[in-house]
Design a protein around this motif. Sequence first.
Motif, PDB file in Angstrom:
ATOM      1  N   PRO A  30      -4.139  -1.162  -2.947  1.00 24.90           N
ATOM      2  CA  PRO A  30      -2.854  -0.629  -3.426  1.00 24.90           C
ATOM      3  C   PRO A  30      -1.789  -0.532  -2.334  1.00 24.90           C
ATOM      4  CG  PRO A  30      -4.656   0.696  -4.269  1.00 24.90           C
ATOM      5  CD  PRO A  30      -5.252  -0.276  -3.292  1.00 24.90           C
ATOM      6  N   ASP A  31      -2.180  -0.167  -1.105  1.00 25.62           N
ATOM      7  CA  ASP A  31      -1.188  -0.045  -0.043  1.00 25.62           C
ATOM      8  C   ASP A  31      -0.575  -1.404   0.303  1.00 25.62           C
ATOM      9  OD1 ASP A  31      -3.787  -0.620   0.994  1.00 25.62           O
ATOM     10  OD2 ASP A  31      -3.089  -0.172   3.012  1.00 25.62           O
ATOM     11  N   LEU A  32      -1.383  -2.452   0.295  1.00 26.16           N
ATOM     12  CA  LEU A  32      -0.873  -3.799   0.559  1.00 26.16           C
ATOM     13  C   LEU A  32       0.047  -4.255  -0.579  1.00 26.16           C
ATOM     14  CD1 LEU A  32      -0.748  -6.408   2.163  1.00 26.16           C
ATOM     15  CD2 LEU A  32      -2.899  -7.095   1.080  1.00 26.16           C
ATOM     16  N   ASP A  33      -0.336  -3.948  -1.801  1.00 21.73           N
ATOM     17  CA  ASP A  33       0.492  -4.284  -2.960  1.00 21.73           C
ATOM     18  C   ASP A  33       1.860  -3.619  -2.852  1.00 21.73           C
ATOM     19  OD1 ASP A  33       0.908  -5.301  -5.761  1.00 21.73           O
ATOM     20  OD2 ASP A  33       1.032  -3.136  -6.138  1.00 21.73           O
ATOM     21  N   ARG A  34       1.872  -2.337  -2.472  1.00 22.58           N
ATOM     22  CA  ARG A  34       3.148  -1.616  -2.339  1.00 22.58           C
ATOM     23  C   ARG A  34       4.038  -2.264  -1.283  1.00 22.58           C
ATOM     24  NH1 ARG A  34      -0.164   2.892  -2.874  1.00 22.58           N
ATOM     25  NH2 ARG A  34      -0.217   3.211  -0.636  1.00 22.58           N
TER      26      ARG A  34
ATOM     27  N   ARG B 289      -7.839 -11.359  -6.170  1.00 23.02           N
ATOM     28  CA  ARG B 289      -8.331 -10.106  -6.753  1.00 23.02           C
ATOM     29  C   ARG B 289      -8.567  -9.068  -5.665  1.00 23.02           C
ATOM     30  NH1 ARG B 289     -10.835 -14.261  -9.517  1.00 23.02           N
ATOM     31  NH2 ARG B 289     -10.488 -14.247 -11.754  1.00 23.02           N
ATOM     32  N   ASN B 290      -8.694  -7.831  -6.099  1.00 24.61           N
ATOM     33  CA  ASN B 290      -9.042  -6.705  -5.228  1.00 24.61           C
ATOM     34  C   ASN B 290      -8.041  -6.485  -4.103  1.00 24.61           C
ATOM     35  OD1 ASN B 290     -11.414  -6.260  -6.734  1.00 24.61           O
ATOM     36  ND2 ASN B 290     -12.452  -7.860  -5.580  1.00 24.61           N
ATOM     37  N   VAL B 291      -6.752  -6.632  -4.418  1.00 24.06           N
ATOM     38  CA  VAL B 291      -5.708  -6.351  -3.439  1.00 24.06           C
ATOM     39  C   VAL B 291      -5.588  -4.834  -3.317  1.00 24.06           C
ATOM     40  CG1 VAL B 291      -3.250  -6.593  -2.924  1.00 24.06           C
ATOM     41  CG2 VAL B 291      -4.489  -8.469  -4.054  1.00 24.06           C
TER      42      VAL B 291
END
Length: 85
Positions: free
Chosen positions: A13-17, A9-11
């Motif tokens: 957004p920049d890491l997700d991209r 949880r709480n990834v």
Amino acid sequence: MSNIQYTIRNVPPDLDRVLRLRSKKSKQSFNTTVVKALRQAATPGAGKSNSSDLDWFYGSGGFEQAELDSFNQQRVVDVKAWKSK
């Protein structure tokens, strides 16, 4: 040995991209990409040569915009955190 599943949880957004971009570029599943990233982070240098050159980067086409944005966000200085009281 069976595989273990995680819920993360709480990834940010920049890491997700960046992870999704890596997955797309490598034409691998998102899960495979995340497991590889976790393995690299947990065992730095495992399975790599002792070479310190940039062969891994040569011919890769450089960084994508999402990766550059992520790097730039990490360079932002929080002025309030560094002010003397």
